[in-house]
Write an enzyme that holds these catalytic residues in place. Structure first.
Site, PDB file in Angstrom:
ATOM      1  CG  ASP A 155     -27.405  22.945   0.458  1.00  0.00           C
ATOM      2  OD1 ASP A 155     -27.622  22.836   1.579  1.00  0.00           O
ATOM      3  OD2 ASP A 155     -27.637  24.068  -0.140  1.00  0.00           O
ATOM      4  CG  ASP A 158     -30.198  17.844  10.022  1.00  0.00           C
ATOM      5  OD1 ASP A 158     -29.239  18.589   9.659  1.00  0.00           O
ATOM      6  OD2 ASP A 158     -31.093  18.537  10.979  1.00  0.00           O
TER       7      ASP A 158
HETATM    8  N1  SAM Z   1     -28.838  24.362   4.431  1.00  0.00           N
HETATM    9  C1  SAM Z   1     -29.491  23.225   5.076  1.00  0.00           C
HETATM   10  C2  SAM Z   1     -29.392  22.687   6.176  1.00  0.00           C
HETATM   11  O1  SAM Z   1     -28.147  22.368   6.430  1.00  0.00           O
HETATM   12  O2  SAM Z   1     -30.096  22.498   6.852  1.00  0.00           O
HETATM   13  C3  SAM Z   1     -29.931  22.387   3.758  1.00  0.00           C
HETATM   14  C4  SAM Z   1     -30.883  22.833   3.074  1.00  0.00           C
HETATM   15  S1  SAM Z   1     -31.580  22.041   1.541  1.00  0.00           S
HETATM   16  C5  SAM Z   1     -33.133  22.829   1.622  1.00  0.00           C
HETATM   17  C6  SAM Z   1     -31.680  20.196   1.798  1.00  0.00           C
HETATM   18  C7  SAM Z   1     -32.521  19.645   0.887  1.00  0.00           C
HETATM   19  O3  SAM Z   1     -31.921  18.388   0.618  1.00  0.00           O
HETATM   20  C8  SAM Z   1     -33.715  19.641   1.009  1.00  0.00           C
HETATM   21  O4  SAM Z   1     -34.551  20.310   0.158  1.00  0.00           O
HETATM   22  C9  SAM Z   1     -34.113  18.023   0.631  1.00  0.00           C
HETATM   23  O5  SAM Z   1     -35.222  17.971  -0.275  1.00  0.00           O
HETATM   24  C10 SAM Z   1     -32.964  17.599   0.050  1.00  0.00           C
HETATM   25  N2  SAM Z   1     -32.441  16.264  -0.140  1.00  0.00           N
HETATM   26  C11 SAM Z   1     -32.384  15.499   0.818  1.00  0.00           C
HETATM   27  N3  SAM Z   1     -32.220  14.113   0.580  1.00  0.00           N
HETATM   28  C12 SAM Z   1     -31.905  14.330  -0.810  1.00  0.00           C
HETATM   29  C13 SAM Z   1     -31.304  13.474  -1.808  1.00  0.00           C
HETATM   30  N4  SAM Z   1     -31.163  12.107  -1.535  1.00  0.00           N
HETATM   31  N5  SAM Z   1     -31.187  13.692  -3.043  1.00  0.00           N
HETATM   32  C14 SAM Z   1     -31.389  15.058  -3.430  1.00  0.00           C
HETATM   33  N6  SAM Z   1     -31.764  15.957  -2.534  1.00  0.00           N
HETATM   34  C15 SAM Z   1     -31.955  15.463  -1.149  1.00  0.00           C
END
Ligand code: SAM
Length: 276
Positions: A155, A158
């Protein structure tokens, strides 16, 4: 005076939402975190000015990224979720009584904190005793945990910043290794309207690594194109073979046994992407 939030969805397309009040604005180690109350969508979370979730349409995305996979696997006990710091997906996972452990790996503590404070209806699942939250990089986590999870949910934001690697072939290989012998994974994979190259690359990588690759879709009004694609890679279980009569009727607003099936019915322009 009217205040509007504008996201550049592509170089040539913007979405604007009228803001009632800015509730939080901060900068974490990874991204700009913004929480607003909006007239159309209620409370809304944006990261680096990109809409992540909001009170009005969040259920579509969170139900689809979780239940389609969880109801395809006959007995998912150990589930990993990468990203998803808002908590919406965790809330849906814990609806499955058979799930014994949920490991939630989110890289950004600030997202978890604002979710707890401003999105209690999403982050409620964090309180479930089966959930363990780790503030860490999901890419490293899968590398370090072989043959561990029945289902992995990606989840992510981008494919920019810390999420770039979550769309790479190397990552999907590590996901394969991190799954048990009949495990499966689901990832959010953008929209075929504007990011067809991302989808094509994901499809090519996942099909090379997993015996079963399926694309499914849902409508999310605040995401670019309003049409969102999810990709499943599975070692054994095919979401198209599930017996609809045996699928549980859940406490959901978008997902249902019928939607489980129909989500895989793809329009010809999307099928064309599958052919490469
Ligand atoms: N529903 C959403 C969308 O498609 O727009 C995604 C929501 S969720 C808040 C995405 C999360 O992924 C963010 O909080 C970000 O910090 C996390 N994230 C990004 N890269 C990551 C990684 N390498 N490992 C763990 N979390 C990650």
């Amino acid at each position: 005076m009217e205040v509007w939030f504008t996201e550049d969805q592509t170089k040539n397309l913007r979405i604007s939402i009228r803001v009632k009040e800015v509730l939080f604005s901060g900068e974490s180690l990874f991204q700009k975190v913004l929480v607003m109350d909006t007239f159309e969508f209620g409370r809304l979370l944006a990261l680096d000015n990109v809409i992540q979730t909001n009170i009005k349409d969040e259920f579509v995305y969170h139900e689809m990224i979780t239940h389609v996979g969880l109801n395809t696997h006959p007995n998912p006990k150990k589930v990993l979720i990468i990203g998803g710091g808002d908590g919406g997906a965790v809330r849906e996972i814990v609806k499955h009584k058979g799930v014994e452990q949920v490991v939630h790996v989110e890289i950004d503590q600030m997202v978890i904190d604002v979710a707890k404070k401003y999105f209690p209806e999403l982050s409620i699942g964090f309180k479930d005793p089966r959930v363990e939250i780790l503030v860490a990089d999901g890419i490293k986590h899968v590398k370090d945990h072989k043959n561990t999870y029945d289902m992995i949910i990606v989840d992510s934001t981008d494919p920019i910043g810390p999420a770039v690697g979550l769309f790479s072939k190397e990552f999907y290989r590590d996901v394969f290794e991190s799954l048990t012998e009949d495990g499966l994974f689901v990832a959010q994979t953008e929209t075929p309207f504007f990011f067809e190259n991302v989808i094509k690359e994901v499809i090519a990588s996942v099909s090379e690594i997993f015996p079963i690759m399926r694309l499914f879709q849902a409508v999310v009004p605040t995401y670019p194109g309003g049409y969102w694609a999810f990709t499943m890679g599975s070692k054994k279980h095919d979401p198209l073979s599930v017996d609809m009569d045996k699928l549980p009727v859940m406490d959901t607003k978008w997902y249902s046994p019928e939607i489980h099936k129909s989500a895989f019915v793809l329009q010809p322009f999307v099928q064309a992407l599958l052919k490469g």
